[in-house]
Design a protein around this motif. Structure first.
Motif, PDB file in Angstrom:
ATOM      1  N   GLU A  62       1.105   3.868  -3.125  1.00 21.87           N
ATOM      2  CA  GLU A  62       0.745   5.270  -2.885  1.00 21.87           C
ATOM      3  C   GLU A  62       1.873   6.208  -3.359  1.00 21.87           C
ATOM      4  O   GLU A  62       1.637   7.190  -4.052  1.00 21.87           O
ATOM      5  CB  GLU A  62       0.518   5.433  -1.375  1.00 21.87           C
TER       6      GLU A  62
ATOM      7  N   ARG B  92       0.838  -1.208   0.000  1.00 20.25           N
ATOM      8  CA  ARG B  92       0.000   0.000   0.000  1.00 20.25           C
ATOM      9  C   ARG B  92       0.876   1.263   0.000  1.00 20.25           C
ATOM     10  O   ARG B  92       0.643   2.212  -0.742  1.00 20.25           O
ATOM     11  CB  ARG B  92      -0.924  -0.014   1.235  1.00 20.25           C
ATOM     12  N   GLN B  93       1.943   1.224   0.837  1.00 22.89           N
ATOM     13  CA  GLN B  93       2.845   2.384   0.896  1.00 22.89           C
ATOM     14  C   GLN B  93       3.550   2.593  -0.448  1.00 22.89           C
ATOM     15  O   GLN B  93       3.679   3.714  -0.930  1.00 22.89           O
ATOM     16  CB  GLN B  93       3.910   2.158   1.990  1.00 22.89           C
TER      17      GLN B  93
ATOM     18  N   GLN C  46       2.367   6.121  -7.278  1.00 22.77           N
ATOM     19  CA  GLN C  46       1.309   6.907  -7.930  1.00 22.77           C
ATOM     20  C   GLN C  46       1.569   8.398  -7.767  1.00 22.77           C
ATOM     21  O   GLN C  46       1.380   9.192  -8.687  1.00 22.77           O
ATOM     22  CB  GLN C  46      -0.050   6.585  -7.302  1.00 22.77           C
ATOM     23  N   TYR C  47       2.024   8.753  -6.571  1.00 18.82           N
ATOM     24  CA  TYR C  47       2.333  10.167  -6.310  1.00 18.82           C
ATOM     25  C   TYR C  47       3.452  10.642  -7.243  1.00 18.82           C
ATOM     26  O   TYR C  47       3.373  11.724  -7.829  1.00 18.82           O
ATOM     27  CB  TYR C  47       2.748  10.353  -4.841  1.00 18.82           C
TER      28      TYR C  47
END
Ligand code: PGA
Length: 252
Positions: free
Chosen positions: A186, A182-183, A189-190
């Motif tokens: 995230e 998940r990290q 994507q950022y």
């Protein structure tokens, strides 16, 4: 647009010349059939020419772990982009967290090195990543924003067309701790949207973003399955060809 998967091995300060050649030879055999995956290894400067000769004509490419940003001159102990290129190497790792932590590298020196690498015909792999304290203080995106913006300052999309970004959370390097999916998802994507904001959506779509930090055969599959992860920058596990090939093969 399909980005070609990229698996890079950072050998750090490990292996003498003969040891590096022996490892590279094994990898050449193991990588005879790696499909479309691009494989790169970065031995020490001392072994770079030896290893580059050894992998010539194979699927494996080489890169330097660092470079100096001046073209040449009285800079004792330093190595230029042209010297690296002359060994047959294609890549240069820039701004690795160990360089930042132990050798005073900053976003400004990283930026000069990115420029020097491009001018010297090398493809830059710019490393970025937050420390544990920065993550705890919820400053991860702020830090990444600064590292990318300042590390690429003044450079245009054409100059940066061969750029590779490597997201390596400092707290996950060599520690055995990996960021969870998940990290990683995230952050990648950022970074993709940050590149789009700084340059263009088309540019962002073409740039490969690697994950690094305790990547090993046991966790490679789930990390490499994340949509915006285009490969890995592998330290410890790249020293052993049998482990490294397992990571490469997740992309086949
Ligand atoms: P590690 O190193 O795989 O040993 O954590 C990664 C890196 O520093 O590039």
């Amino acid at each position: 647009m399909a980005r070609i998967p990229f698996i890079a091995g950072n050998w750090k300060m490990y292996k003498t010349g003969p040891e590096a050649v022996e490892t590279a030879r094994k990898l050449v055999d193991l990588c005879a059939d790696v499909g479309k995956v691009e494989v790169m290894i970065a031995p020490t400067f001392l072994s770079l020419a030896l290893v580059s000769d050894c992998v010539r004509g194979s699927r494996i490419k080489t890169g330097a772990q660092n470079l100096y940003f001046e073209k040449e001159g009285a800079f004792t102990g330093e190595v230029s982009a042209a010297m690296i290129r002359a060994t047959g190497s294609e890549y240069a790792i820039i701004g690795h967290s160990e360089r930042r932590q132990y050798f005073g590298e900053t976003d400004e020196t990283a930026c000069k090195k990115v420029r020097a690498a491009i001018q010297g015909g090398l493809k830059p792999i710019l490393c970025i990543g937050e420390t544990e304290a920065e993550r705890d203080q919820e400053k991860t995106f702020l830090i990444l924003d600064k590292q990318v913006s300042d590390g690429l300052k003044g450079l245009g999309p054409d100059e940066l067309r061969d750029l590779v970004l490597a997201y390596e959370p400092v707290w996950a390097i060599g520690t055995g701790k990996t960021a969870d999916t998940r990290q990683v998802d995230e952050v990648h994507q950022y970074l993709r949207s940050l590149l789009s904001r700084l340059f263009s959506a088309d540019f962002s779509d073409r740039i490969r973003i690697l994950y690094g930090g305790s990547v090993k055969p046991e966790n490679a599959k789930e990390l490499m399955n994340i949509k915006d992860v285009d490969g890995a920058l592998v330290g410890g596990a790249s020293l052993d060809p049998d482990k490294f090939i397992k990571i490469i093969k997740y992309y086949l």
